[in-house]
Design an enzyme around this catalytic site. Sequence first.
Site, short mmCIF file in Angstrom:
data_model
loop_
_atom_site.label_atom_id
_atom_site.label_comp_id
_atom_site.label_asym_id
_atom_site.label_seq_id
_atom_site.Cartn_x
_atom_site.Cartn_y
_atom_site.Cartn_z
N ASN A 9 -11.22 26.50 -10.44
CA ASN A 9 -10.74 25.16 -10.84
C ASN A 9 -10.76 24.26 -9.61
O ASN A 9 -9.90 24.37 -8.74
CB ASN A 9 -9.32 25.29 -11.41
CG ASN A 9 -8.70 23.93 -11.72
OD1 ASN A 9 -9.40 22.91 -11.78
ND2 ASN A 9 -7.39 23.92 -11.94
N LYS A 11 -10.22 21.17 -9.45
CA LYS A 11 -9.28 20.05 -9.59
C LYS A 11 -9.97 18.73 -9.20
O LYS A 11 -11.16 18.59 -9.42
CB LYS A 11 -8.02 20.30 -8.75
CG LYS A 11 -7.43 21.69 -8.97
CD LYS A 11 -6.04 21.80 -8.47
CE LYS A 11 -5.61 23.26 -8.48
NZ LYS A 11 -4.19 23.45 -8.41
N HIS A 102 -3.18 23.40 -18.47
CA HIS A 102 -2.89 23.64 -17.05
C HIS A 102 -1.55 22.98 -16.73
O HIS A 102 -1.24 21.89 -17.23
CB HIS A 102 -4.01 23.05 -16.18
CG HIS A 102 -3.90 23.48 -14.75
ND1 HIS A 102 -3.01 22.91 -13.89
CD2 HIS A 102 -4.55 24.45 -14.05
CE1 HIS A 102 -3.11 23.50 -12.70
NE2 HIS A 102 -4.04 24.44 -12.78
N GLU A 104 -0.52 21.32 -14.31
CA GLU A 104 -0.60 19.94 -13.79
C GLU A 104 -0.78 18.94 -14.92
O GLU A 104 -0.25 17.83 -14.87
CB GLU A 104 -1.73 19.84 -12.75
CG GLU A 104 -1.35 20.57 -11.45
CD GLU A 104 -2.53 21.10 -10.65
OE1 GLU A 104 -3.67 20.68 -10.90
OE2 GLU A 104 -2.29 21.95 -9.77
N GLU A 174 -0.40 31.53 -15.32
CA GLU A 174 -0.29 30.83 -14.04
C GLU A 174 1.17 30.42 -13.81
O GLU A 174 1.59 29.34 -14.27
CB GLU A 174 -1.16 29.58 -14.06
CG GLU A 174 -2.63 29.84 -14.23
CD GLU A 174 -3.47 28.75 -13.58
OE1 GLU A 174 -4.24 29.06 -12.67
OE2 GLU A 174 -3.33 27.57 -13.96
N GLY A 180 -0.86 26.54 -5.91
CA GLY A 180 -1.02 25.68 -4.74
C GLY A 180 0.09 25.83 -3.70
O GLY A 180 0.20 25.00 -2.80
N SER A 220 -2.36 30.81 -6.30
CA SER A 220 -2.55 31.23 -4.90
C SER A 220 -3.27 32.58 -4.79
O SER A 220 -2.98 33.37 -3.89
CB SER A 220 -1.21 31.26 -4.15
OG SER A 220 -0.66 29.96 -4.10
C1 PEP Z 1 -4.89 26.44 -10.40
O1 PEP Z 1 -4.77 25.24 -10.18
O2 PEP Z 1 -5.21 26.82 -11.53
C2 PEP Z 1 -4.60 27.38 -9.32
C3 PEP Z 1 -4.50 28.64 -9.62
O3 PEP Z 1 -4.48 26.86 -8.06
P1 PEP Z 1 -4.31 27.68 -6.69
O4 PEP Z 1 -5.23 28.86 -6.73
O5 PEP Z 1 -4.66 26.72 -5.62
O6 PEP Z 1 -2.88 28.13 -6.62
#
Ligand code: PEP
Length: 257
Positions: A9, A11, A102, A104, A174, A180, A220
Amino acid sequence: MRKKIVAGNWKMNTDLDGAKELASGVCGLLNREVQGGTSQVPEVVLFPPHVFLPPVVRICADHQGISAGAQNCHQEEKGAFTGEVSAGMLASLGVTHVLVGHSERRAYFGEDDQMLAKKVERALAHGLTPVFCCGEMLQEREAGNHFEVIKSQLGNGLFWLDEIQIRKTVIAYEPVWAIGTGVTASPDQAQEVHAFIRKLLADKYEAGVSANLSILYGGSCNAQNARELFSRQDVDGGLIGGASLKAEDFIKIIQSF
Ligand code: PEP
């Protein structure tokens, strides 16, 4: 057998040249993996920003086992929704997957369960695979409510689908506190929730659904921790944010099975 999947992703990152370079870089390294034949190579999906989908779709089309997905789609078929992108538009580009729910999007764009359910419906109607994201916030985990939160997100957003439709989806767990932040769920924490999701599927649908639906971990996940996470029984791969922005880092995650 369940599909192993690693998804990136991106973003709201990269520019046009950067997107082409990243997609080509991943494709080139992935080719070497496929030809080398030494490790189990998962299916790979890249989720660039919408505007870079056409070149990324083209680049992926020349390679095996990799495709492009969209980070979002609108829940309506078409009409007066200035600035929005429909599932049908994405499908017409050759996009294969779409992220739905997601954290966000839930947090910054007010996407609720009802809207997400419509997005899933719209995506499936156009032959796109929805990657349905669920996960609890830190305070919900600290209060011990994470299982309830996930049950409710999946129940409202996804589990209204019938047996045939649900088989065409992918779930991504997630935890919001891990996205993040550099704080990853431990492999045990991830496995515990993935097993819980599989049990929810088994309670609702016939056994084949639970056994065959891929459940990805996101939050992460990186080249250092992917192998241990992916070694767990119910973790079928990852949805990767930050660590998908460099081809060399991302390929290490792809090699982690
Ligand atoms: C994501 O935005 O789906 C995600 C997993 O981000 P990150 O790996 O940066 O934590």
